[in-house]
Design an enzyme around this catalytic site. Structure first.
Site, PDB file in Angstrom:
ATOM      1  N   LYS A 182       0.840  -1.207   0.000  1.00 11.88           N
ATOM      2  CA  LYS A 182       0.000   0.000   0.000  1.00 11.88           C
ATOM      3  C   LYS A 182       0.878   1.261   0.000  1.00 11.88           C
ATOM      4  O   LYS A 182       0.699   2.151  -0.836  1.00 11.88           O
ATOM      5  CB  LYS A 182      -0.929   0.013   1.221  1.00 11.88           C
ATOM      6  CG  LYS A 182      -1.951   1.129   1.153  1.00 11.88           C
ATOM      7  CD  LYS A 182      -2.575   1.443   2.480  1.00 11.88           C
ATOM      8  CE  LYS A 182      -1.825   2.557   3.149  1.00 11.88           C
ATOM      9  NZ  LYS A 182      -2.421   3.045   4.383  1.00 11.88           N
ATOM     10  N   ASP A 201      -6.465   0.742   0.627  1.00 15.52           N
ATOM     11  CA  ASP A 201      -6.541   1.155   2.025  1.00 15.52           C
ATOM     12  C   ASP A 201      -7.915   0.728   2.553  1.00 15.52           C
ATOM     13  O   ASP A 201      -8.637  -0.010   1.883  1.00 15.52           O
ATOM     14  CB  ASP A 201      -6.313   2.672   2.157  1.00 15.52           C
ATOM     15  CG  ASP A 201      -7.544   3.458   1.749  1.00 15.52           C
ATOM     16  OD1 ASP A 201      -8.369   2.916   0.969  1.00 15.52           O
ATOM     17  OD2 ASP A 201      -7.715   4.599   2.207  1.00 15.52           O
TER      18      ASP A 201
END
Ligand code: SF4
Length: 284
Positions: A182, A201
């Site tokens: 991420k 996310d």
């Protein structure tokens, strides 16, 4: 009036009117809900959620290219110019801000980072610290011990192995302490404009499931699913748009479905209001 023609009735509760008012109020910086993007609302005489919750209907393919294209088009209309909300002026600052944003809000991180980067203006300045020295500066973002370790560790590695520069290569980024896919995707996409993956996310996780773009729960598997169905040129923008959508409307506990321009193509099982069938399997 022609005989036999029954005019469309507003909901007895007046909810339809309220919906319009709320939607107008939702037109807010930086997002614009254009009239064009608003789906035709079906009449719902009771004003209550109209749809039954069932399994997905036969022949329905939630990741059909036409449906995905329609979702992307509406997101474009809703959030045409969104970018990363973390304040930063370099790849390093974005890397630090992204590490600090875990389990925190961007607003919270943006409160901390200006002073942090004034105090320690270079990667080398961070690399000269011990994690304990950094802890008081990042305490308010939560999980500050781990975050301090990650930031100082990443700085030391960058200085020792990468000449103090943040690499624009996912494999190299993933070798830095505290950097998983991420964070690497945020830095690559938002700073280097390189689409190597899709940022997953908490918002992308939740909304991709609600929109039936994935059935997975693991962020890496969700990312793989999204990479298969989204055109590569949309990987970066899609995440930004979904993150804004998650903040504004498709919030975790009580999504504002009655105000949402995706409403009539969203079958999420946890919608708060629906004009279409809801699917049990499509939940946050
Ligand atoms: S209709 Fe509701 S659940 Fe679906 S995307 Fe919009 S806000 Fe989220």
């Amino acid at each position: 009036m022609t005989r036999g023609v029954v005019p469309r009735q507003p909901a007895r509760t007046g909810r339809q009117d309220k919906v319009r008012v709320q939607r107008a109020a939702a037109v807010n910086k930086p997002d614009k809900v254009s009239a064009k993007s608003t789906p035709p609302r079906q009449s719902n005489a009771s004003g209550k959620p109209a749809a039954k919750t069932t399994k997905a209907g036969q022949g329905y393919n939630p990741v059909a290219p036409e449906r995905v294209a329609e979702i992307l088009k509406r997101l474009n209309d809703l959030y045409p110019e969104v970018t990363c909300a973390l304040t930063h002026a370099s790849a390093w600052e974005l890397l630090v801000a992204t590490i600090l944003s875990a389990q925190s809000t961007d607003v919270n991180v943006n409160r901390v980072t200006p002073e942090l980067f004034r105090k320690y203006p270079t990667v080398e300045a961070f690399a000269a610290l011990t994690p304990e020295q950094l802890e008081p500066d990042v305490r308010s973002t939560g999980f500050f011990r781990n975050k301090s370790k990650s930031v100082v560790g990443a700085a030391k590695k960058l200085v020792a192995e990468f000449g103090g520069q943040v690499p624009d290569d996912i494999e190299k980024l993933l070798t830095l302490p505290g950097v998983a896919r991420k964070t690497a995707n945020v830095v690559l996409g938002s700073w280097f404009r390189k689409a190597e993956g899709v940022v997953v996310d908490t918002h992308v996780h939740r909304i991709s499931r609600r929109l039936e773009l994935t059935k997975e729960n693991d962020p890496q598997k969700i990312e793989q699913d999204l990479m298969k169905i989204l055109p590569r040129e949309r990987w970066i923008l899609f995440s930004h748009q979904i993150i804004w959508h998650g903040r504004k409307l498709c919030i975790a506990r009580k999504p504002k479905c009655a105000e949402c321009a995706l409403e009539n193509i969203c079958h999420a099982g946890d919608k708060t209001w629906s004009t279409v069938e809801m699917h049990k399997g499509a939940q946050a």
